[in-house]
Write a protein that holds these residues in place. Structure first.
Motif, PDB file in Angstrom:
ATOM      1  N   ALA A 178       0.849  -1.193   0.000  1.00 36.21           N
ATOM      2  CA  ALA A 178       0.000   0.000   0.000  1.00 36.21           C
ATOM      3  C   ALA A 178       0.878   1.233   0.000  1.00 36.21           C
ATOM      4  O   ALA A 178       2.042   1.188   0.403  1.00 36.21           O
ATOM      5  CB  ALA A 178      -0.917   0.006   1.220  1.00 36.21           C
ATOM      6  N   THR A 179       0.293   2.355  -0.439  1.00 35.43           N
ATOM      7  CA  THR A 179       1.019   3.609  -0.424  1.00 35.43           C
ATOM      8  C   THR A 179       0.060   4.756  -0.160  1.00 35.43           C
ATOM      9  O   THR A 179      -1.142   4.652  -0.419  1.00 35.43           O
ATOM     10  CB  THR A 179       1.783   3.835  -1.752  1.00 35.43           C
ATOM     11  N   ILE A 180       0.614   5.847   0.370  1.00 36.00           N
ATOM     12  CA  ILE A 180      -0.179   7.023   0.689  1.00 36.00           C
ATOM     13  C   ILE A 180       0.617   8.263   0.281  1.00 36.00           C
ATOM     14  O   ILE A 180       1.832   8.295   0.428  1.00 36.00           O
ATOM     15  CB  ILE A 180      -0.541   7.050   2.188  1.00 36.00           C
ATOM     16  N   ASP A 181      -0.083   9.253  -0.244  1.00 32.52           N
ATOM     17  CA  ASP A 181       0.622  10.434  -0.713  1.00 32.52           C
ATOM     18  C   ASP A 181       0.993  11.337   0.469  1.00 32.52           C
ATOM     19  O   ASP A 181       0.699  11.038   1.620  1.00 32.52           O
ATOM     20  CB  ASP A 181      -0.207  11.181  -1.762  1.00 32.52           C
ATOM     21  N   ARG A 182       1.650  12.446   0.162  1.00 31.02           N
ATOM     22  CA  ARG A 182       2.229  13.292   1.204  1.00 31.02           C
ATOM     23  C   ARG A 182       1.185  13.828   2.172  1.00 31.02           C
ATOM     24  O   ARG A 182       1.411  13.887   3.370  1.00 31.02           O
ATOM     25  CB  ARG A 182       2.982  14.456   0.562  1.00 31.02           C
ATOM     26  N   SER A 229      -4.613  10.594  -0.811  1.00 29.59           N
ATOM     27  CA  SER A 229      -4.688   9.567  -1.848  1.00 29.59           C
ATOM     28  C   SER A 229      -3.954   8.323  -1.383  1.00 29.59           C
ATOM     29  O   SER A 229      -2.866   8.405  -0.825  1.00 29.59           O
ATOM     30  CB  SER A 229      -4.075  10.071  -3.155  1.00 29.59           C
ATOM     31  N   THR A 230      -4.576   7.189  -1.641  1.00 29.54           N
ATOM     32  CA  THR A 230      -3.985   5.904  -1.275  1.00 29.54           C
ATOM     33  C   THR A 230      -4.139   4.927  -2.437  1.00 29.54           C
ATOM     34  O   THR A 230      -4.975   5.115  -3.339  1.00 29.54           O
ATOM     35  CB  THR A 230      -4.666   5.298  -0.042  1.00 29.54           C
ATOM     36  N   HIS A 231      -3.300   3.905  -2.407  1.00 26.81           N
ATOM     37  CA  HIS A 231      -3.368   2.874  -3.438  1.00 26.81           C
ATOM     38  C   HIS A 231      -2.941   1.553  -2.797  1.00 26.81           C
ATOM     39  O   HIS A 231      -2.011   1.529  -1.982  1.00 26.81           O
ATOM     40  CB  HIS A 231      -2.450   3.220  -4.604  1.00 26.81           C
ATOM     41  N   ALA A 233      -2.303  -2.851  -3.185  1.00 27.75           N
ATOM     42  CA  ALA A 233      -2.181  -4.060  -3.982  1.00 27.75           C
ATOM     43  C   ALA A 233      -3.505  -4.813  -3.911  1.00 27.75           C
ATOM     44  O   ALA A 233      -4.262  -4.678  -2.943  1.00 27.75           O
ATOM     45  CB  ALA A 233      -1.048  -4.929  -3.449  1.00 27.75           C
ATOM     46  N   ASP A 234      -3.779  -5.610  -4.920  1.00 30.66           N
ATOM     47  CA  ASP A 234      -5.019  -6.383  -4.925  1.00 30.66           C
ATOM     48  C   ASP A 234      -5.143  -7.255  -3.677  1.00 30.66           C
ATOM     49  O   ASP A 234      -6.239  -7.447  -3.138  1.00 30.66           O
ATOM     50  CB  ASP A 234      -5.078  -7.259  -6.176  1.00 30.66           C
ATOM     51  N   SER A 235      -4.021  -7.769  -3.206  1.00 36.03           N
ATOM     52  CA  SER A 235      -4.036  -8.660  -2.043  1.00 36.03           C
ATOM     53  C   SER A 235      -4.393  -7.933  -0.756  1.00 36.03           C
ATOM     54  O   SER A 235      -4.789  -8.561   0.229  1.00 36.03           O
ATOM     55  CB  SER A 235      -2.670  -9.331  -1.881  1.00 36.03           C
ATOM     56  N   ALA A 236      -4.236  -6.605  -0.746  1.00 37.03           N
ATOM     57  CA  ALA A 236      -4.491  -5.817   0.455  1.00 37.03           C
ATOM     58  C   ALA A 236      -5.813  -5.049   0.398  1.00 37.03           C
ATOM     59  O   ALA A 236      -6.364  -4.704   1.450  1.00 37.03           O
ATOM     60  CB  ALA A 236      -3.345  -4.829   0.667  1.00 37.03           C
ATOM     61  N   ALA A 237      -6.286  -4.784  -0.771  1.00 34.07           N
ATOM     62  CA  ALA A 237      -7.491  -3.965  -0.925  1.00 34.07           C
ATOM     63  C   ALA A 237      -8.670  -4.596  -0.185  1.00 34.07           C
ATOM     64  O   ALA A 237      -8.929  -5.801  -0.316  1.00 34.07           O
ATOM     65  CB  ALA A 237      -7.814  -3.800  -2.407  1.00 34.07           C
ATOM     66  N   GLY A 238      -9.357  -3.773   0.583  1.00 32.89           N
ATOM     67  CA  GLY A 238     -10.520  -4.244   1.320  1.00 32.89           C
ATOM     68  C   GLY A 238     -10.217  -4.825   2.681  1.00 32.89           C
ATOM     69  O   GLY A 238     -11.126  -5.011   3.496  1.00 32.89           O
ATOM     70  N   ARG A 239      -8.939  -5.131   2.938  1.00 30.41           N
ATOM     71  CA  ARG A 239      -8.547  -5.685   4.233  1.00 30.41           C
ATOM     72  C   ARG A 239      -7.577  -4.778   4.996  1.00 30.41           C
ATOM     73  O   ARG A 239      -7.560  -4.776   6.221  1.00 30.41           O
ATOM     74  CB  ARG A 239      -7.888  -7.057   4.049  1.00 30.41           C
ATOM     75  N   PHE A 240      -6.754  -4.064   4.258  1.00 33.33           N
ATOM     76  CA  PHE A 240      -5.741  -3.205   4.864  1.00 33.33           C
ATOM     77  C   PHE A 240      -6.108  -1.744   4.630  1.00 33.33           C
ATOM     78  O   PHE A 240      -6.692  -1.395   3.597  1.00 33.33           O
ATOM     79  CB  PHE A 240      -4.369  -3.466   4.243  1.00 33.33           C
ATOM     80  N   THR A 241      -5.729  -0.900   5.596  1.00 35.97           N
ATOM     81  CA  THR A 241      -5.939   0.539   5.452  1.00 35.97           C
ATOM     82  C   THR A 241      -4.664   1.274   5.836  1.00 35.97           C
ATOM     83  O   THR A 241      -4.151   1.081   6.940  1.00 35.97           O
ATOM     84  CB  THR A 241      -7.093   1.022   6.336  1.00 35.97           C
ATOM     85  N   ILE A 242      -4.196   2.104   4.924  1.00 35.04           N
ATOM     86  CA  ILE A 242      -3.014   2.920   5.206  1.00 35.04           C
ATOM     87  C   ILE A 242      -3.465   4.326   5.565  1.00 35.04           C
ATOM     88  O   ILE A 242      -4.412   4.861   4.957  1.00 35.04           O
ATOM     89  CB  ILE A 242      -2.040   2.924   4.009  1.00 35.04           C
ATOM     90  N   TRP A 296       4.749   8.958  -5.038  1.00 37.25           N
ATOM     91  CA  TRP A 296       4.122   7.738  -4.514  1.00 37.25           C
ATOM     92  C   TRP A 296       3.781   6.774  -5.634  1.00 37.25           C
ATOM     93  O   TRP A 296       3.532   7.180  -6.756  1.00 37.25           O
ATOM     94  CB  TRP A 296       2.880   8.091  -3.699  1.00 37.25           C
ATOM     95  N   GLY A 297       3.779   5.504  -5.315  1.00 34.97           N
ATOM     96  CA  GLY A 297       3.484   4.481  -6.300  1.00 34.97           C
ATOM     97  C   GLY A 297       3.857   3.122  -5.764  1.00 34.97           C
ATOM     98  O   GLY A 297       4.221   2.964  -4.608  1.00 34.97           O
ATOM     99  N   SER A 298       3.769   2.128  -6.628  1.00 37.30           N
ATOM    100  CA  SER A 298       4.007   0.749  -6.223  1.00 37.30           C
ATOM    101  C   SER A 298       5.405   0.247  -6.560  1.00 37.30           C
ATOM    102  O   SER A 298       5.712  -0.913  -6.281  1.00 37.30           O
ATOM    103  CB  SER A 298       2.967  -0.162  -6.885  1.00 37.30           C
ATOM    104  N   ILE A 299       6.226   1.089  -7.149  1.00 37.03           N
ATOM    105  CA  ILE A 299       7.554   0.671  -7.594  1.00 37.03           C
ATOM    106  C   ILE A 299       8.572   0.935  -6.500  1.00 37.03           C
ATOM    107  O   ILE A 299       8.703   2.061  -6.020  1.00 37.03           O
ATOM    108  CB  ILE A 299       7.966   1.398  -8.886  1.00 37.03           C
ATOM    109  N   GLN A 300       9.327  -0.072  -6.119  1.00 38.87           N
ATOM    110  CA  GLN A 300      10.237   0.066  -4.984  1.00 38.87           C
ATOM    111  C   GLN A 300      11.330   1.095  -5.236  1.00 38.87           C
ATOM    112  O   GLN A 300      11.748   1.801  -4.310  1.00 38.87           O
ATOM    113  CB  GLN A 300      10.860  -1.300  -4.666  1.00 38.87           C
TER     114      GLN A 300
END
Length: 122
Positions: A49-53, A57-59, A61-70, A102-106
C-alpha cells in the motif's frame, strides 16, 4: 534524510488484526509519500500500500485492498497500516519506505526501515 522505524508486528491468529506503525525522523516527513512493502520467506519483496504526502490519496495491492488501510499523521510523523482478516499468506517482514513520488515501484522510494515481522498462524 529520513529515518524510518517500523513497529507493531507480532504473531496473530488467522482472521485477526494488527496495526503496524512507521515512525519517521526529520522535519520534512510531510514532503514524502510512504509505502508499505512485504517480503515473505523465499519470495521477492512486494508492494502492499502507499499514501501520498498529505494523506488524501492511497493505493493498494489487490491482495491488500478491502482488508488493509493505510493512513498517516504528519503531526506525529507516523504512517499506519491497519490489517484485518489476516491469513497465513500475509506472513512476511513488512517494510515502510519514503519517497518523493508515490506508487508501487520500490525504486521510487529512497528511504527504508528495517522491517517488522508479521506471522499469521492457522
Amino acid at each position: 534524510q529520513v529515518q524510518l522505524v517500523e513497529s507493531g508486528g507480532g504473531v496473530v491468529q488467522a482472521g485477526g488484526s494488527l496495526r503496524l506503525s512507521c515512525a519517521a525522523s526529520g522535519r520534512t516527513f510531510s514532503e514524502y509519500a510512504v509505502g508499505w512493502f512485504r517480503q515473505a520467506p523465499g519470495k521477492e519483496r512486494e508492494f502492499v500500500a502507499t499514501i501520498d504526502r498529505g494523506g488524501g490519496s492511497t493505493h493498494y495491492a489487490d491482495s491488500a485492498a478491502g482488508r488493509f488501510t493505510i493512513s498517516r499523521d504528519n503531526v506525529k510523523n507516523t504512517v499506519y497500516l491497519q490489517m484485518s482478516s489476516l491469513t497465513p499468506i500475509d506472513t512476511a517482514v513488512y517494510y515502510c519506505a519514503a519517497g518523493r513520488s508515490w506508487g508501487s515501484i520500490q525504486s521510487e522510494y529512497a528511504y527504508w526501515g528495517q522491517g517488522t515481522q508479521v506471522t499469521v498462524s492457522s
